[in-house]
Scaffold this motif. Structure first.
Motif, PDB file in Angstrom:
ATOM      1  N   ILE A   3       0.894  -1.297  -0.145  1.00 48.04           N
ATOM      2  CA  ILE A   3      -0.075   0.059   0.137  1.00 48.04           C
ATOM      3  C   ILE A   3       1.082   1.164   0.036  1.00 48.04           C
ATOM      4  O   ILE A   3       1.804   1.516   0.848  1.00 48.04           O
ATOM      5  CB  ILE A   3      -0.756  -0.091   1.254  1.00 48.04           C
ATOM      6  N   PHE A   4       0.734   2.127  -0.912  1.00 50.29           N
ATOM      7  CA  PHE A   4       1.028   3.495  -1.030  1.00 50.29           C
ATOM      8  C   PHE A   4       0.145   4.386  -0.666  1.00 50.29           C
ATOM      9  O   PHE A   4      -0.674   4.679  -1.298  1.00 50.29           O
ATOM     10  CB  PHE A   4       1.654   3.509  -2.424  1.00 50.29           C
ATOM     11  N   SER A   5       0.486   5.142   0.426  1.00 50.24           N
ATOM     12  CA  SER A   5      -0.526   6.271   0.857  1.00 50.24           C
ATOM     13  C   SER A   5       0.228   7.659   1.043  1.00 50.24           C
ATOM     14  O   SER A   5       1.088   7.882   1.766  1.00 50.24           O
ATOM     15  CB  SER A   5      -0.984   5.825   2.241  1.00 50.24           C
ATOM     16  N   ASN A   6      -0.508   8.599   0.494  1.00 51.39           N
ATOM     17  CA  ASN A   6      -0.090   9.949   0.556  1.00 51.39           C
ATOM     18  C   ASN A   6       1.249   9.936   0.081  1.00 51.39           C
ATOM     19  O   ASN A   6       2.062  10.791   0.782  1.00 51.39           O
ATOM     20  CB  ASN A   6       0.043  10.667   1.910  1.00 51.39           C
ATOM     21  N   CYS A   7       1.678   9.342  -1.050  1.00 48.65           N
ATOM     22  CA  CYS A   7       3.154   9.364  -1.466  1.00 48.65           C
ATOM     23  C   CYS A   7       3.209  10.368  -2.554  1.00 48.65           C
ATOM     24  O   CYS A   7       2.189  10.255  -3.587  1.00 48.65           O
ATOM     25  CB  CYS A   7       3.615   7.839  -1.763  1.00 48.65           C
ATOM     26  N   ASN A   8       4.298  10.831  -3.151  1.00 53.51           N
ATOM     27  CA  ASN A   8       4.515  11.535  -4.255  1.00 53.51           C
ATOM     28  C   ASN A   8       5.408  10.676  -5.195  1.00 53.51           C
ATOM     29  O   ASN A   8       6.805  10.705  -4.936  1.00 53.51           O
ATOM     30  CB  ASN A   8       5.077  13.102  -4.051  1.00 53.51           C
ATOM     31  N   PHE A   9       5.166  10.493  -6.398  1.00 50.76           N
ATOM     32  CA  PHE A   9       5.819   9.836  -7.598  1.00 50.76           C
ATOM     33  C   PHE A   9       6.068  10.754  -8.737  1.00 50.76           C
ATOM     34  O   PHE A   9       6.286  10.171  -9.905  1.00 50.76           O
ATOM     35  CB  PHE A   9       5.262   8.590  -7.864  1.00 50.76           C
ATOM     36  N   ALA A  10       5.554  11.776  -8.426  1.00 49.34           N
ATOM     37  CA  ALA A  10       5.595  12.974  -9.754  1.00 49.34           C
ATOM     38  C   ALA A  10       6.810  12.901 -10.408  1.00 49.34           C
ATOM     39  O   ALA A  10       7.982  13.382  -9.958  1.00 49.34           O
ATOM     40  CB  ALA A  10       5.143  14.182  -9.282  1.00 49.34           C
ATOM     41  N   GLU A  11       6.732  12.718 -11.696  1.00 49.95           N
ATOM     42  CA  GLU A  11       7.981  12.646 -12.817  1.00 49.95           C
ATOM     43  C   GLU A  11       8.998  11.701 -12.376  1.00 49.95           C
ATOM     44  O   GLU A  11      10.181  11.767 -13.050  1.00 49.95           O
ATOM     45  CB  GLU A  11       8.399  14.167 -12.820  1.00 49.95           C
ATOM     46  N   LEU A  12       8.788  10.733 -11.617  1.00 59.26           N
ATOM     47  CA  LEU A  12       9.610   9.637 -11.518  1.00 59.26           C
ATOM     48  C   LEU A  12       9.746   8.519 -12.316  1.00 59.26           C
ATOM     49  O   LEU A  12       8.807   8.479 -13.185  1.00 59.26           O
ATOM     50  CB  LEU A  12       9.342   8.955 -10.176  1.00 59.26           C
ATOM     51  N   HIS A  13      10.806   7.926 -12.806  1.00 54.23           N
ATOM     52  CA  HIS A  13      11.096   6.856 -13.342  1.00 54.23           C
ATOM     53  C   HIS A  13      10.864   5.600 -12.791  1.00 54.23           C
ATOM     54  O   HIS A  13      11.511   5.361 -11.793  1.00 54.23           O
ATOM     55  CB  HIS A  13      12.653   6.840 -14.061  1.00 54.23           C
ATOM     56  N   LEU A  14       9.683   4.841 -13.123  1.00 58.78           N
ATOM     57  CA  LEU A  14       9.415   3.600 -12.652  1.00 58.78           C
ATOM     58  C   LEU A  14       9.626   2.418 -13.382  1.00 58.78           C
ATOM     59  O   LEU A  14       9.041   1.327 -13.354  1.00 58.78           O
ATOM     60  CB  LEU A  14       7.735   3.963 -12.089  1.00 58.78           C
ATOM     61  N   SER A  15      10.477   2.548 -14.349  1.00 57.65           N
ATOM     62  CA  SER A  15      10.673   1.597 -15.371  1.00 57.65           C
ATOM     63  C   SER A  15      11.152   0.328 -14.892  1.00 57.65           C
ATOM     64  O   SER A  15      10.859  -0.533 -15.643  1.00 57.65           O
ATOM     65  CB  SER A  15      11.650   2.251 -16.413  1.00 57.65           C
ATOM     66  N   THR A  16      11.707   0.331 -13.963  1.00 55.45           N
ATOM     67  CA  THR A  16      12.112  -1.183 -13.460  1.00 55.45           C
ATOM     68  C   THR A  16      11.363  -1.547 -12.237  1.00 55.45           C
ATOM     69  O   THR A  16      11.601  -2.679 -11.840  1.00 55.45           O
ATOM     70  CB  THR A  16      13.704  -1.125 -13.102  1.00 55.45           C
ATOM     71  N   CYS A  17      10.057  -1.200 -12.154  1.00 54.56           N
ATOM     72  CA  CYS A  17       9.330  -1.589 -10.997  1.00 54.56           C
ATOM     73  C   CYS A  17       8.186  -2.369 -11.519  1.00 54.56           C
ATOM     74  O   CYS A  17       7.567  -2.406 -12.430  1.00 54.56           O
ATOM     75  CB  CYS A  17       8.851  -0.251 -10.268  1.00 54.56           C
ATOM     76  N   ILE A  18       7.721  -3.555 -10.531  1.00 56.30           N
ATOM     77  CA  ILE A  18       6.918  -4.434 -10.910  1.00 56.30           C
ATOM     78  C   ILE A  18       5.747  -4.187  -9.406  1.00 56.30           C
ATOM     79  O   ILE A  18       6.246  -4.275  -8.408  1.00 56.30           O
ATOM     80  CB  ILE A  18       7.510  -5.823 -10.733  1.00 56.30           C
ATOM     81  N   PHE A  19       4.764  -3.778  -9.866  1.00 57.64           N
ATOM     82  CA  PHE A  19       3.710  -3.661  -8.885  1.00 57.64           C
ATOM     83  C   PHE A  19       2.496  -4.845  -9.016  1.00 57.64           C
ATOM     84  O   PHE A  19       1.988  -4.660  -9.991  1.00 57.64           O
ATOM     85  CB  PHE A  19       3.120  -2.365  -8.717  1.00 57.64           C
ATOM     86  N   SER A  20       2.348  -5.684  -7.973  1.00 58.92           N
ATOM     87  CA  SER A  20       1.269  -6.793  -8.217  1.00 58.92           C
ATOM     88  C   SER A  20       0.471  -6.758  -6.999  1.00 58.92           C
ATOM     89  O   SER A  20       0.838  -6.555  -5.845  1.00 58.92           O
ATOM     90  CB  SER A  20       2.339  -8.079  -8.314  1.00 58.92           C
ATOM     91  N   ASP A  21      -0.840  -6.596  -7.048  1.00 57.74           N
ATOM     92  CA  ASP A  21      -1.878  -6.618  -6.111  1.00 57.74           C
ATOM     93  C   ASP A  21      -1.554  -5.327  -5.164  1.00 57.74           C
ATOM     94  O   ASP A  21      -1.903  -5.612  -3.724  1.00 57.74           O
ATOM     95  CB  ASP A  21      -1.863  -7.826  -5.212  1.00 57.74           C
TER      96      ASP A  21
END
Length: 190
Positions: free
Chosen positions: A30-48
């Protein structure tokens, strides 16, 4: 470069622009109240995973895996979901801002968009069959060569869909929303 694995973890009130998100796989997080603006998420895997009250505007998603990911009350302006890894791609949105985002060519069967603003979102060449748009604002959203068979638009508004350029068999519309299917003809409905 080592890849991290996180399972069942909650991340709260983190500005990942200043506190970098570790590259890796996130399962049932769970990600709550987080800031990912303009981030590179290219090597991330998010499951469920669930994102609540997060800002992911203009996040770079080339190769990002989103497998059964829910976005609740999030700001996702200008996100190119079409650049995500398409293997097992599955997302859902509730009370989000998705303006200027792109879903070009994606398989979005059964995707749920609830109470979401989708201004100028591009759904060209996407498969939205059996998707649900529940109380969504689709102002200037682009539907071109889009599969909208059995899609439910009954409670949504401000859409303009050309029946000649999209598959609409058994799509559901409210009587008030039928004007959105006739926009190209310049007909005045009162």
């Amino acid at each position: 470069m080592s890849i991290s694995y996180f399972e069942g973890k909650t991340f709260e009130k983190i500005d990942f622009r200043f506190n970098p998100l570790p590259k890796g796989e996130y399962e049932d997080c769970i990600f709550s109240n987080c800031n990912f603006a303009e981030l590179h998420l290219s090597t991330c895997i998010f499951s469920d995973c669930v994102f609540k009250d997060c800002n992911l505007s203009m996040a770079h998603t080339r190769g990002t895996s989103l497998k059964n990911v829910k976005f609740l009350d999030c700001k996702l302006l200008g996100v190119h979901f079409d650049q995500c890894n398409t293997f097992l791609f599955e997302v859902g949105f509730q009370n989000c801002q998705l303006n200027l985002s792109t879903f070009l060519g994606l398989n979005l069967k059964k995707t749920s968009f609830k109470d979401t603003t989708l201004h100028e979102v591009d759904f060209s060449d996407a498969d939205l069959s059996t998707a649900i748009f529940d109380n969504c604002d689709l102002t200037r959203a682009v539907f071109s060569n889009t599969n909208l068979e059995k899609t439910d638009f009954r409670s949504s508004y401000n859409y303009s869909i050309d029946p000649e350029r999209n598959k609409l068999k058994k799509a559901r519309f409210s009587l008030q929303g039928l004007g959105g299917l006739l926009d190209k003809y310049g007909i005045v409905i009162s």
